[in-house]
Design a protein around this motif. Sequence first.
Motif, PDB file in Angstrom:
ATOM      1  N   LEU A 131      -7.598  -2.130   1.733  1.00 49.67           N
ATOM      2  CA  LEU A 131      -6.242  -1.584   1.823  1.00 49.67           C
ATOM      3  C   LEU A 131      -6.275  -0.070   1.933  1.00 49.67           C
ATOM      4  O   LEU A 131      -5.626   0.506   2.825  1.00 49.67           O
ATOM      5  CB  LEU A 131      -5.438  -1.993   0.594  1.00 49.67           C
ATOM      6  N   HIS A 132      -7.020   0.596   1.057  1.00 46.84           N
ATOM      7  CA  HIS A 132      -7.071   2.051   1.085  1.00 46.84           C
ATOM      8  C   HIS A 132      -7.555   2.552   2.443  1.00 46.84           C
ATOM      9  O   HIS A 132      -6.985   3.502   3.001  1.00 46.84           O
ATOM     10  CB  HIS A 132      -8.003   2.561  -0.025  1.00 46.84           C
ATOM     11  N   ASP A 133      -8.583   1.937   2.964  1.00 44.99           N
ATOM     12  CA  ASP A 133      -9.147   2.381   4.237  1.00 44.99           C
ATOM     13  C   ASP A 133      -8.128   2.245   5.365  1.00 44.99           C
ATOM     14  O   ASP A 133      -7.877   3.192   6.116  1.00 44.99           O
ATOM     15  CB  ASP A 133     -10.405   1.565   4.549  1.00 44.99           C
ATOM     16  N   SER A 148      -2.831  -5.436   3.948  1.00 48.13           N
ATOM     17  CA  SER A 148      -1.648  -5.057   3.176  1.00 48.13           C
ATOM     18  C   SER A 148      -0.961  -6.285   2.600  1.00 48.13           C
ATOM     19  O   SER A 148      -0.500  -6.281   1.448  1.00 48.13           O
ATOM     20  CB  SER A 148      -0.670  -4.287   4.071  1.00 48.13           C
ATOM     21  N   PRO A 185      -2.041  10.735   1.741  1.00 48.10           N
ATOM     22  CA  PRO A 185      -1.879  10.535   0.303  1.00 48.10           C
ATOM     23  C   PRO A 185      -2.194  11.817  -0.456  1.00 48.10           C
ATOM     24  O   PRO A 185      -3.022  12.630  -0.012  1.00 48.10           O
ATOM     25  CB  PRO A 185      -2.895   9.438  -0.018  1.00 48.10           C
ATOM     26  N   ASP A 216      -6.231  12.222  -1.323  1.00 47.47           N
ATOM     27  CA  ASP A 216      -6.842  11.764  -0.073  1.00 47.47           C
ATOM     28  C   ASP A 216      -8.228  12.377   0.033  1.00 47.47           C
ATOM     29  O   ASP A 216      -8.372  13.587   0.227  1.00 47.47           O
ATOM     30  CB  ASP A 216      -5.979  12.205   1.108  1.00 47.47           C
ATOM     31  N   THR A 273      -4.417   4.139   4.768  1.00 48.49           N
ATOM     32  CA  THR A 273      -4.488   5.606   4.862  1.00 48.49           C
ATOM     33  C   THR A 273      -4.824   6.031   6.277  1.00 48.49           C
ATOM     34  O   THR A 273      -4.367   7.082   6.737  1.00 48.49           O
ATOM     35  CB  THR A 273      -5.512   6.181   3.875  1.00 48.49           C
ATOM     36  N   HIS A 332      -3.124  -7.778  -0.206  1.00 51.40           N
ATOM     37  CA  HIS A 332      -2.963  -6.972  -1.415  1.00 51.40           C
ATOM     38  C   HIS A 332      -1.646  -7.301  -2.113  1.00 51.40           C
ATOM     39  O   HIS A 332      -1.603  -7.485  -3.343  1.00 51.40           O
ATOM     40  CB  HIS A 332      -3.021  -5.485  -1.059  1.00 51.40           C
ATOM     41  N   GLY A 391       0.790  -1.229   0.000  1.00 52.05           N
ATOM     42  CA  GLY A 391       0.000   0.000   0.000  1.00 52.05           C
ATOM     43  C   GLY A 391       0.817   1.271   0.000  1.00 52.05           C
ATOM     44  O   GLY A 391       0.244   2.362   0.117  1.00 52.05           O
ATOM     45  N   ASP A 414      -8.934  -3.940  -2.493  1.00 49.88           N
ATOM     46  CA  ASP A 414      -8.544  -2.552  -2.756  1.00 49.88           C
ATOM     47  C   ASP A 414      -9.165  -1.592  -1.749  1.00 49.88           C
ATOM     48  O   ASP A 414      -8.477  -0.722  -1.188  1.00 49.88           O
ATOM     49  CB  ASP A 414      -8.926  -2.149  -4.179  1.00 49.88           C
ATOM     50  N   ASP A 415     -10.460  -1.731  -1.508  1.00 51.61           N
ATOM     51  CA  ASP A 415     -11.121  -0.844  -0.551  1.00 51.61           C
ATOM     52  C   ASP A 415     -10.569  -1.045   0.857  1.00 51.61           C
ATOM     53  O   ASP A 415     -10.351  -0.073   1.594  1.00 51.61           O
ATOM     54  CB  ASP A 415     -12.637  -1.088  -0.554  1.00 51.61           C
TER      55      ASP A 415
END
Length: 476
Positions: free
Chosen positions: A448-450, A112, A463, A466, A453, A115, A80, A445-446
């Motif tokens: 990991l991003h959540d 992570s 990011p 962001d 970040t 992913h 990530g 993906d969702d």
Amino acid sequence: MPALTLVNAVLLPMADAAPGAPDWFVGWMRVDESGRISGIGPGSPPPEAADGPAATVVDAGGTIVAPGFVSAHSHLFTSGLRGIAPGSTLYPWLQAMSEVFRHADAEAMYWSTVHGALDFLACGITSAYNFTQSRVSWVFDPATARSTVGTVHPPEYLTRQFDGAADTGLRVMTAIRLDDEAAPEPQVLGTFADMVAACAERTPADQHLGASVFGAVQWAASPRTAEIEAQVMREHGIGNQSHFLETAQDVEVQRAKFAWYTDAGVLGPALLLGHFVHPTDEMVTAAAEAGCGMVWQATSNGRLGSGIADVVRFARAGMRIGMGLDDQSCTDQSDPFGNMRLGMYTMRALHTDASVLMPREVLRMHTLGSAEVLGVADRVGSLEIGKFADFVVVDHRAPGTGPVWDVYATYVMACGLRNLKQVYVGGALVSEDGRCTGPLAADVDDALHDRITRAARAAGMHPALDPARQVPDARP
């Protein structure tokens, strides 16, 4: 799983062929119900290949079929943080990344790792040596070349990384750091034993390629670290891969620590030297004579400005060479084709000799060679009877690469991820046209991003794109 017979394939088995035998051919391969190769050869399958359960027949249509890539040095949990610290060398980059993981929880580490593992599979990497993120978040001080303890996380921080790799279907050798300078030795040894057991218990047997020591002498304060690593290697019957002489910073300090491994009796076939960019001639000779292997991260070394590992020099000295994709945050794309090309072309430029490293040689390094240095060549790395049926299907005609003058040159030099059509692990399709087919692919993906970040924000990092900080567009 049902048996499978692959026909009409341009097969690159990567097995070391007998003298006079072809090392590639147009032919067939059969996979039995256990997911292992039960037959392979040129032409059409012989009648005896049909013995046993009825097999699904897959017509490869003249595509190239080769072993899945083996990454002999990887950090899946970094998936990530691609693009982070883009102008930094090793230690500033590592410090930026470490700040995020200091604030991550166990579920962030799980997603992570998922992913990273799914990304490997989608890119044709079917087996990986995985350096897990330690429960101890270390803070490295370049001025003293020493690390200090930052945050100590609960056991789930590590075991959820085991789960993340296991849940994707990737075959994995799990590297665990001792963190001997963070706690009393009896506690360190007990925790390490618990984690070695846990990674085996939490990973399906066919995916579990073993445990390993995450060698940490490069950052250690005393020779005792090498001695403890040697002790657990003996007690658990496992190997050790050490990041060593990776960066040009404080080279003499790093070189002095080579003697710590020598004095501890670690030099030998069970020790892999990861990176090994800046050794002296004496170190190369000693490592080669002891039987040590070396793992080459061509893309990572370039991205971080670490230097050029002269693997031609090492191979000539007698060292075994494998290849790895390293951190996904410092290779940014998990591209084994790009890794091979960058490495091969760098060696040619360094030696001013276009024949010093040839396509088949570098492909072997990223498949069977990597399996050999990890000690798992009995299971993965080539397409041979009895091994797991882990393979990639690469169509050199889509997009077209022109006439094929040399099969290995076309595969290594002209093909890439755009030509990678399918990836199989144990004869089961796990990725098609760059998309993983497993159940976690829809959510990763969702998730990991959540989670990543959220950890970054806690560290005061955001990011560039962001949603939490973007101002709504005020234009009419």
